[in-house]
Design a protein around this motif. Sequence first.
Motif, PDB file in Angstrom:
ATOM      1  N   ASN A   1       0.839  -1.209   0.000  1.00 32.46           N
ATOM      2  CA  ASN A   1       0.000   0.000   0.000  1.00 32.46           C
ATOM      3  C   ASN A   1       0.871   1.256   0.000  1.00 32.46           C
ATOM      4  O   ASN A   1       0.615   2.221   0.709  1.00 32.46           O
ATOM      5  N   GLU A   2       1.915   1.200  -0.824  1.00 34.58           N
ATOM      6  CA  GLU A   2       2.869   2.308  -0.904  1.00 34.58           C
ATOM      7  C   GLU A   2       3.566   2.265  -2.255  1.00 34.58           C
ATOM      8  O   GLU A   2       3.933   1.187  -2.730  1.00 34.58           O
ATOM      9  N   ASN A   3       3.735   3.412  -2.851  1.00 29.51           N
ATOM     10  CA  ASN A   3       4.435   3.478  -4.131  1.00 29.51           C
ATOM     11  C   ASN A   3       5.928   3.197  -3.952  1.00 29.51           C
ATOM     12  O   ASN A   3       6.537   3.651  -2.981  1.00 29.51           O
ATOM     13  N   ILE A   4       6.487   2.455  -4.896  1.00 30.68           N
ATOM     14  CA  ILE A   4       7.917   2.154  -4.888  1.00 30.68           C
ATOM     15  C   ILE A   4       8.576   2.988  -5.975  1.00 30.68           C
ATOM     16  O   ILE A   4       8.144   2.981  -7.125  1.00 30.68           O
ATOM     17  N   ALA A   5       9.614   3.716  -5.608  1.00 30.05           N
ATOM     18  CA  ALA A   5      10.298   4.599  -6.555  1.00 30.05           C
ATOM     19  C   ALA A   5      10.931   3.793  -7.685  1.00 30.05           C
ATOM     20  O   ALA A   5      11.330   2.641  -7.502  1.00 30.05           O
ATOM     21  N   ASP A   6      11.019   4.418  -8.855  1.00 26.83           N
ATOM     22  CA  ASP A   6      11.601   3.735 -10.016  1.00 26.83           C
ATOM     23  C   ASP A   6      13.094   3.459  -9.824  1.00 26.83           C
ATOM     24  O   ASP A   6      13.606   2.464 -10.326  1.00 26.83           O
ATOM     25  N   ASP A   7      13.773   4.350  -9.094  1.00 26.84           N
ATOM     26  CA  ASP A   7      15.220   4.191  -8.923  1.00 26.84           C
ATOM     27  C   ASP A   7      15.582   3.558  -7.583  1.00 26.84           C
ATOM     28  O   ASP A   7      16.676   3.763  -7.060  1.00 26.84           O
ATOM     29  N   VAL A   8      14.661   2.792  -7.024  1.00 25.64           N
ATOM     30  CA  VAL A   8      14.888   2.195  -5.713  1.00 25.64           C
ATOM     31  C   VAL A   8      16.034   1.182  -5.765  1.00 25.64           C
ATOM     32  O   VAL A   8      16.227   0.480  -6.765  1.00 25.64           O
ATOM     33  N   ASP A   9      16.804   1.133  -4.679  1.00 24.22           N
ATOM     34  CA  ASP A   9      17.864   0.139  -4.552  1.00 24.22           C
ATOM     35  C   ASP A   9      17.333  -1.084  -3.809  1.00 24.22           C
ATOM     36  O   ASP A   9      16.506  -0.953  -2.893  1.00 24.22           O
ATOM     37  N   LEU A  10      17.813  -2.261  -4.177  1.00 24.56           N
ATOM     38  CA  LEU A  10      17.357  -3.516  -3.591  1.00 24.56           C
ATOM     39  C   LEU A  10      18.529  -4.280  -2.984  1.00 24.56           C
ATOM     40  O   LEU A  10      19.685  -4.059  -3.341  1.00 24.56           O
ATOM     41  N   GLU A  11      18.199  -5.191  -2.073  1.00 24.58           N
ATOM     42  CA  GLU A  11      19.221  -6.026  -1.453  1.00 24.58           C
ATOM     43  C   GLU A  11      19.525  -7.219  -2.363  1.00 24.58           C
ATOM     44  O   GLU A  11      19.018  -8.321  -2.160  1.00 24.58           O
ATOM     45  N   SER A  12      20.369  -6.992  -3.341  1.00 26.38           N
ATOM     46  CA  SER A  12      20.656  -8.031  -4.330  1.00 26.38           C
ATOM     47  C   SER A  12      21.423  -9.205  -3.746  1.00 26.38           C
ATOM     48  O   SER A  12      21.357 -10.319  -4.274  1.00 26.38           O
ATOM     49  N   LYS A  13      22.132  -9.001  -2.621  1.00 25.92           N
ATOM     50  CA  LYS A  13      22.925 -10.084  -2.035  1.00 25.92           C
ATOM     51  C   LYS A  13      22.039 -11.214  -1.505  1.00 25.92           C
ATOM     52  O   LYS A  13      22.506 -12.339  -1.322  1.00 25.92           O
ATOM     53  N   LEU A  14      20.761 -10.917  -1.234  1.00 24.35           N
ATOM     54  CA  LEU A  14      19.853 -11.951  -0.735  1.00 24.35           C
ATOM     55  C   LEU A  14      19.678 -13.083  -1.743  1.00 24.35           C
ATOM     56  O   LEU A  14      19.382 -14.214  -1.368  1.00 24.35           O
ATOM     57  N   LEU A  15      19.856 -12.744  -3.000  1.00 26.54           N
ATOM     58  CA  LEU A  15      19.625 -13.730  -4.056  1.00 26.54           C
ATOM     59  C   LEU A  15      20.685 -14.836  -4.040  1.00 26.54           C
ATOM     60  O   LEU A  15      20.412 -15.959  -4.465  1.00 26.54           O
ATOM     61  N   THR A  16      21.869 -14.521  -3.562  1.00 24.85           N
ATOM     62  CA  THR A  16      22.978 -15.483  -3.618  1.00 24.85           C
ATOM     63  C   THR A  16      23.209 -16.179  -2.275  1.00 24.85           C
ATOM     64  O   THR A  16      24.267 -16.767  -2.062  1.00 24.85           O
ATOM     65  N   ARG A  17      22.246 -16.107  -1.370  1.00 26.29           N
ATOM     66  CA  ARG A  17      22.418 -16.751  -0.066  1.00 26.29           C
ATOM     67  C   ARG A  17      22.477 -18.264  -0.218  1.00 26.29           C
ATOM     68  O   ARG A  17      21.944 -18.846  -1.172  1.00 26.29           O
ATOM     69  N   ASP A  18      23.096 -18.898   0.762  1.00 21.31           N
ATOM     70  CA  ASP A  18      23.249 -20.342   0.713  1.00 21.31           C
ATOM     71  C   ASP A  18      22.255 -20.998   1.668  1.00 21.31           C
ATOM     72  O   ASP A  18      21.676 -20.339   2.541  1.00 21.31           O
ATOM     73  N   PHE A  19      22.079 -22.287   1.509  1.00 21.94           N
ATOM     74  CA  PHE A  19      21.155 -23.038   2.360  1.00 21.94           C
ATOM     75  C   PHE A  19      21.757 -24.398   2.658  1.00 21.94           C
ATOM     76  O   PHE A  19      22.111 -25.145   1.746  1.00 21.94           O
ATOM     77  N   ASN A  20      21.878 -24.682   3.944  1.00 22.10           N
ATOM     78  CA  ASN A  20      22.416 -25.973   4.370  1.00 22.10           C
ATOM     79  C   ASN A  20      21.359 -26.710   5.177  1.00 22.10           C
ATOM     80  O   ASN A  20      21.158 -26.439   6.368  1.00 22.10           O
ATOM     81  N   PRO A  21      20.635 -27.618   4.533  1.00 27.41           N
ATOM     82  CA  PRO A  21      19.573 -28.339   5.248  1.00 27.41           C
ATOM     83  C   PRO A  21      20.150 -29.231   6.341  1.00 27.41           C
ATOM     84  O   PRO A  21      21.194 -29.850   6.168  1.00 27.41           O
ATOM     85  N   SER A  22      19.481 -29.270   7.470  1.00 25.99           N
ATOM     86  CA  SER A  22      19.910 -30.121   8.574  1.00 25.99           C
ATOM     87  C   SER A  22      19.019 -31.359   8.637  1.00 25.99           C
ATOM     88  O   SER A  22      17.992 -31.457   7.957  1.00 25.99           O
ATOM     89  N   GLN A  23      19.428 -32.294   9.479  1.00 21.34           N
ATOM     90  CA  GLN A  23      18.635 -33.516   9.641  1.00 21.34           C
ATOM     91  C   GLN A  23      17.309 -33.224  10.336  1.00 21.34           C
ATOM     92  O   GLN A  23      16.392 -34.035  10.284  1.00 21.34           O
ATOM     93  N   ASN A  24      17.236 -32.078  11.003  1.00 17.42           N
ATOM     94  CA  ASN A  24      16.015 -31.733  11.735  1.00 17.42           C
ATOM     95  C   ASN A  24      15.028 -30.926  10.896  1.00 17.42           C
ATOM     96  O   ASN A  24      13.996 -30.503  11.412  1.00 17.42           O
ATOM     97  N   THR A  25      15.351 -30.696   9.622  1.00 19.14           N
ATOM     98  CA  THR A  25      14.469 -29.876   8.778  1.00 19.14           C
ATOM     99  C   THR A  25      13.063 -30.467   8.707  1.00 19.14           C
ATOM    100  O   THR A  25      12.068 -29.751   8.861  1.00 19.14           O
TER     101      THR A  25
END
Length: 415
Positions: free
Chosen positions: A212-236
Amino acid sequence: MKKIFFINFLLLSLLGAKTLTLQESIDKTLANHPDIKSFALKIEQSKAGYKSAYSGYLPQVNAQAQYNALQTFVFPFNGVFNTVDDDSWSAGASLKQKVWDFSKTSAKVDAFKVDEKISKLSLADLKALMVYRVKALYDSMVVQNEAIQVRVKDLESKKAYYEQAKALVKNGLKTEADASRFLSAVYVAQDNLAIAHATYNKAKSTLSLYMNENIADDVDLESKLLTRDFNPSQNTQKEIEDENYQLKIYKYTTEKNRLLHKSAKAAHYGSIDAYASYTHFDTLNTYDSKLAGISLSIPIYSGGMLSAEAQKAEIAAQISSEQKASKLLALKDELNSLLIDIERYNKTIEAKKAQMDAAMSTKNVLEGRYKEGLATYIEVLDATSLVLNAKLGLLEAYYQKSMAINRIEYLKGKI
């Protein structure tokens, strides 16, 4: 002076570009989305249902009054019944208190208490689902923003090839076919860039509606989130079994239906009630009437309604129990598929990185050979396409992996 002005302009430009974080997107969506608000109201609705059921424990007090403008009274006189017409009125109050109903009311109250828990879990599940959707939109914006940058560089590269080809044609070193083919590649690159812009704007528009809010055209994003890693555990898997909101909802729904079944069964035994009343009558005579006692009410025949209600609640409990088992199987299957996909995306990411390095080396070599007339425009375009496809494929693999991780977090009930 010009240098100072340029530095100030650059600082203002950097300050003007606002960063939209993922957490900010989530918080604003949860605060403003109408579905969240409607489910919050359902919690209040379930609380009202609990209060209504609990009222069965409390005394029921009623006041009554009646006025008759005309009433016929009968009285004997000398062995003969006589009648007289007169007005009359009465006023009084009555009290009825449930003493014991074989746990019918208590089971029903407990069922509505469980129903309140179900409403809260439904709201939590909706929030988790909304977070998952916001993450999907945010990741899509990040991917498309990166893709736009790749497409822009590709377009610039194609334009440079076209200008180079025109110069070589002018010098008689290349044919018009070279220039035409590069021009065609420029048009394709422009179209692909427009598609990337449109996809980005769609995701931005939807996320803007969620927030419910306008997002600016030149907004910056957290691009590093895209390259995060995931290590599943036995308790998943155990975490999902313990924390998944839908499994909890089925569990409490079964409990609620069992309590309703208990309440419906208890209705066969009736109830013991204490009662009292006081009424003042003003008729031909004026007097007060008092009443106090205990009553036992046992249903003898209700047309099968009580048995049907008990059977319906029992079947509902069995259905919700089986639905929970079915949901658990579906979650295990989905988790296994997601873990397999994540492993595959990891390998795809490694392959795309290696492919991109090799394609870049090939592209650089062919560019030099093309200038010397030792390679054709087709080889150059093929090498450029390989680099482009590797970059876009890498972005797509990161996106799909991130989506799989987001889905596992949703299954765990993460908000």
